[in-house]
Design a protein around this motif. Sequence first.
Motif, short mmCIF file in Angstrom:
data_model
loop_
_atom_site.label_atom_id
_atom_site.label_comp_id
_atom_site.label_asym_id
_atom_site.label_seq_id
_atom_site.Cartn_x
_atom_site.Cartn_y
_atom_site.Cartn_z
N ALA A 202 0.83 -1.20 0.00
CA ALA A 202 0.00 0.00 0.00
C ALA A 202 0.87 1.25 0.00
CB ALA A 202 -0.94 -0.01 1.21
N VAL A 203 1.91 1.26 0.83
CA VAL A 203 2.80 2.42 0.89
C VAL A 203 3.49 2.62 -0.46
CG1 VAL A 203 4.93 3.30 1.92
CG2 VAL A 203 3.13 2.35 3.38
N ARG A 204 3.95 1.54 -1.06
CA ARG A 204 4.57 1.66 -2.39
C ARG A 204 3.60 2.25 -3.39
NH1 ARG A 204 5.36 0.56 -7.45
NH2 ARG A 204 3.21 -0.12 -7.52
N ASP A 205 2.35 1.76 -3.40
CA ASP A 205 1.35 2.25 -4.34
C ASP A 205 1.06 3.72 -4.13
OD1 ASP A 205 1.16 -0.28 -5.44
OD2 ASP A 205 -0.64 -0.84 -4.32
N VAL A 206 0.96 4.12 -2.87
CA VAL A 206 0.65 5.53 -2.56
C VAL A 206 1.72 6.45 -3.12
CG1 VAL A 206 0.52 7.21 -0.68
CG2 VAL A 206 -0.81 5.09 -0.55
N PHE A 207 2.98 6.08 -2.96
CA PHE A 207 4.06 6.99 -3.34
C PHE A 207 4.58 6.80 -4.76
CE2 PHE A 207 4.48 7.22 1.35
CZ PHE A 207 4.33 8.59 1.48
N GLU A 208 4.34 5.65 -5.36
CA GLU A 208 4.96 5.40 -6.66
C GLU A 208 3.97 5.21 -7.80
OE1 GLU A 208 7.99 2.42 -6.41
OE2 GLU A 208 9.14 3.57 -4.92
N GLU A 209 2.71 4.97 -7.49
CA GLU A 209 1.72 4.88 -8.56
C GLU A 209 1.20 6.28 -8.91
OE1 GLU A 209 0.55 2.29 -10.40
OE2 GLU A 209 2.12 1.07 -9.46
N PRO A 210 0.70 6.47 -10.14
CA PRO A 210 0.13 7.77 -10.51
C PRO A 210 -0.98 8.17 -9.53
CG PRO A 210 0.38 6.39 -12.44
CD PRO A 210 0.67 5.51 -11.26
N TYR A 211 -1.12 9.47 -9.35
CA TYR A 211 -2.11 9.97 -8.39
C TYR A 211 -3.52 9.60 -8.83
CZ TYR A 211 -4.61 13.21 -5.33
OH TYR A 211 -5.46 13.76 -4.40
N ASP A 212 -4.16 8.76 -8.06
CA ASP A 212 -5.51 8.32 -8.34
C ASP A 212 -6.14 7.85 -7.03
OD1 ASP A 212 -7.89 7.30 -9.27
OD2 ASP A 212 -7.00 5.77 -10.58
#
Length: 241
Positions: A202-212
């Motif tokens: 979840a932390v990886r997704d929050v900081f590294e995935e496009p803002y969505d």
Amino acid sequence: MSIHRFTYPDAKAAAEACARSILARLETATAGAGSATLAVSGGSSPVSMFQALAREKFDWSRVHLFWVDERAVPPTDSQSNYKLVDDHFISVAHFPRRNVHRVEGEMRPDEAARRYSDETRSFFGLGPSDLPHFDVIHRGVGTDAHTASLFPGEPLIDEREGIAAAVWVEKMSQWRITLLPSVLRAARNTVVLAAGADKAQAVRDVFEEPYDPKRFPAQLGLHDGRAVTWFMDEAAVRLVG
């Protein structure tokens, strides 16, 4: 707007650092004759944070305590976020009960959300279209990157005006009452506590995935909030590049 990220060796250290940050912001807000507002979240990660707050010799009579979200259960239920905070902070610190603004989770969810919105609006002296500006909002992150009780795909993530609402969480088969994104974004200071290896994706997704934020609700505030500070342990950040 400013975003800061701090990493600590373990969950307890991260939680205690988060507590210190909250206290520093409350001290600033209560400087002089002022009072402060703090909205907190539940979960297992913040237990050490609440215990650390309870140990402090702070003038809690100058702080008003609210909740970011609550389950639709009575305040004595083991699932209640109010009970969690009461057990580890309110009762221990002798926090003044007159300054506690809980969500009445024992009521019908839509009525609980309406009453919580009305109480918040009354306390802050808001007009019909105004939003509260909490001095500090504490948020957590779920393994699916939810925050507050805003889960991935929740239509209310697009809400821009309301204060609180009842939400049906399908994966939990449970009603909850939550502050809405407009209020989360309006906070003067936000602290986010994320600890444990189960939060790493979840932390990886929050900081590294496009803002969505519709996919990753914990991204709320990354690009459109005010001061946001993340407190994490090494296990939670192990997938972040």
